[in-house]
Design a protein around this motif. Structure first.
Motif, PDB file in Angstrom:
ATOM      1  N   ALA A  62       0.826  -1.212   0.000  1.00 27.40           N
ATOM      2  CA  ALA A  62       0.000   0.000   0.000  1.00 27.40           C
ATOM      3  C   ALA A  62       0.857   1.258   0.000  1.00 27.40           C
ATOM      4  O   ALA A  62       2.012   1.252   0.415  1.00 27.40           O
ATOM      5  CB  ALA A  62      -0.923  -0.002   1.210  1.00 27.40           C
ATOM      6  N   THR A  63       0.266   2.328  -0.478  1.00 27.60           N
ATOM      7  CA  THR A  63       0.913   3.628  -0.546  1.00 27.60           C
ATOM      8  C   THR A  63       0.613   4.411   0.724  1.00 27.60           C
ATOM      9  O   THR A  63      -0.518   4.407   1.206  1.00 27.60           O
ATOM     10  CB  THR A  63       0.352   4.418  -1.755  1.00 27.60           C
ATOM     11  N   ASP A  64       1.625   5.115   1.260  1.00 32.13           N
ATOM     12  CA  ASP A  64       1.388   6.009   2.389  1.00 32.13           C
ATOM     13  C   ASP A  64       0.593   7.200   1.883  1.00 32.13           C
ATOM     14  O   ASP A  64       0.946   7.824   0.878  1.00 32.13           O
ATOM     15  CB  ASP A  64       2.707   6.495   2.996  1.00 32.13           C
ATOM     16  N   ALA A  65      -0.503   7.502   2.562  1.00 32.84           N
ATOM     17  CA  ALA A  65      -1.368   8.588   2.120  1.00 32.84           C
ATOM     18  C   ALA A  65      -1.907   9.341   3.328  1.00 32.84           C
ATOM     19  O   ALA A  65      -1.691   8.935   4.473  1.00 32.84           O
ATOM     20  CB  ALA A  65      -2.500   8.037   1.264  1.00 32.84           C
ATOM     21  N   VAL A  66      -2.596  10.437   3.055  1.00 30.14           N
ATOM     22  CA  VAL A  66      -3.125  11.295   4.103  1.00 30.14           C
ATOM     23  C   VAL A  66      -4.546  11.702   3.726  1.00 30.14           C
ATOM     24  O   VAL A  66      -4.849  11.939   2.557  1.00 30.14           O
ATOM     25  CB  VAL A  66      -2.245  12.563   4.255  1.00 30.14           C
ATOM     26  N   LEU A  67      -5.386  11.791   4.716  1.00 37.35           N
ATOM     27  CA  LEU A  67      -6.741  12.287   4.551  1.00 37.35           C
ATOM     28  C   LEU A  67      -6.810  13.620   5.277  1.00 37.35           C
ATOM     29  O   LEU A  67      -6.572  13.696   6.482  1.00 37.35           O
ATOM     30  CB  LEU A  67      -7.747  11.296   5.151  1.00 37.35           C
ATOM     31  N   ILE A  68      -7.103  14.696   4.541  1.00 33.79           N
ATOM     32  CA  ILE A  68      -7.228  16.033   5.120  1.00 33.79           C
ATOM     33  C   ILE A  68      -8.719  16.348   5.174  1.00 33.79           C
ATOM     34  O   ILE A  68      -9.405  16.274   4.162  1.00 33.79           O
ATOM     35  CB  ILE A  68      -6.514  17.092   4.260  1.00 33.79           C
ATOM     36  N   CYS A  69      -9.216  16.686   6.363  1.00 40.74           N
ATOM     37  CA  CYS A  69     -10.649  16.904   6.545  1.00 40.74           C
ATOM     38  C   CYS A  69     -10.936  18.286   7.111  1.00 40.74           C
ATOM     39  O   CYS A  69     -10.173  18.805   7.924  1.00 40.74           O
ATOM     40  CB  CYS A  69     -11.222  15.876   7.516  1.00 40.74           C
ATOM     41  N   SER A  70     -12.066  18.854   6.689  1.00 40.26           N
ATOM     42  CA  SER A  70     -12.507  20.137   7.212  1.00 40.26           C
ATOM     43  C   SER A  70     -14.019  20.233   7.064  1.00 40.26           C
ATOM     44  O   SER A  70     -14.598  19.631   6.164  1.00 40.26           O
ATOM     45  CB  SER A  70     -11.831  21.282   6.450  1.00 40.26           C
ATOM     46  N   VAL A  71     -14.641  20.980   7.934  1.00 42.67           N
ATOM     47  CA  VAL A  71     -16.080  21.229   7.841  1.00 42.67           C
ATOM     48  C   VAL A  71     -16.257  22.643   7.295  1.00 42.67           C
ATOM     49  O   VAL A  71     -15.716  23.599   7.848  1.00 42.67           O
ATOM     50  CB  VAL A  71     -16.769  21.077   9.214  1.00 42.67           C
TER      51      VAL A  71
END
Length: 168
Positions: A62-71
């Protein structure tokens, strides 16, 4: 309506994505690290159904990834998406918009629970000071308001003496 905006990017594109979100006016977000595989990466694999084999395969491939979240407010989403797509052109990313029906915040005590939400607004009108047609930024708290001109920086402060509670 508010939207939970989620942007998935590979780790090496985290800075680009965060800059794009900031340029679009996002002032707060949270980040989750994860390992993921696209369907194209997974295609053709056949693994045993035991969890250890599946987790081992994901850790290895798997690839290292990031989830960026905002409301954010729904009407701001298109501008934010455009900023992300422009800044991440040619890169791999996924954007998800999840509508929020309700947000409940429990402060644990009455004093904090009665605190009103801060409103941040913008309106383009003629400035009271410089007279130019410019965006006026407005911040409204529980008992005060501040309005400032984005052209000349002139600021007005107001104190709110009373408010009706529970009126719909």
């Amino acid at each position: 309506m508010k939207v939970h905006l989620r942007v998935f990017v590979e780790v090496e594109n985290l800075g680009k994505a965060m800059n794009a979100l900031t340029d679009a006016g996002i002032t707060g977000f949270y980040v989750l690290e994860y390992k993921g595989m696209s369907p194209q990466d997974w295609k053709g694999f056949s693994i045993k159904e035991d969890p250890k084999s599946a987790i081992s395969l994901i850790r290895d491939l798997a690839t290292d990834a990031v989830l960026i979240c905002s409301v954010v407010e729904e009407e701001r989403v298109e501008g934010i998406v455009k900023s992300v797509t422009d800044n991440l052109e040619g890169e791999k990313y996924t954007i998800m918009e999840v509508p929020i029906r309700r947000i409940i915040v429990n402060y644990g005590d009455k004093e904090k629970a009665e605190r009103a939400e801060t409103w941040l607004l913008e309106k383009e009108v003629s400035c009271f000071y410089c007279g130019e047609n410019a965006i006026q930024r407005i911040r409204i708290d529980t008992n005060r308001a501040k309005i400032w001109c984005t052209n000349c920086g002139a600021t007005r402060h107001y104190t709110i003496k009373g408010a009706e509670k529970g009126v719909s």
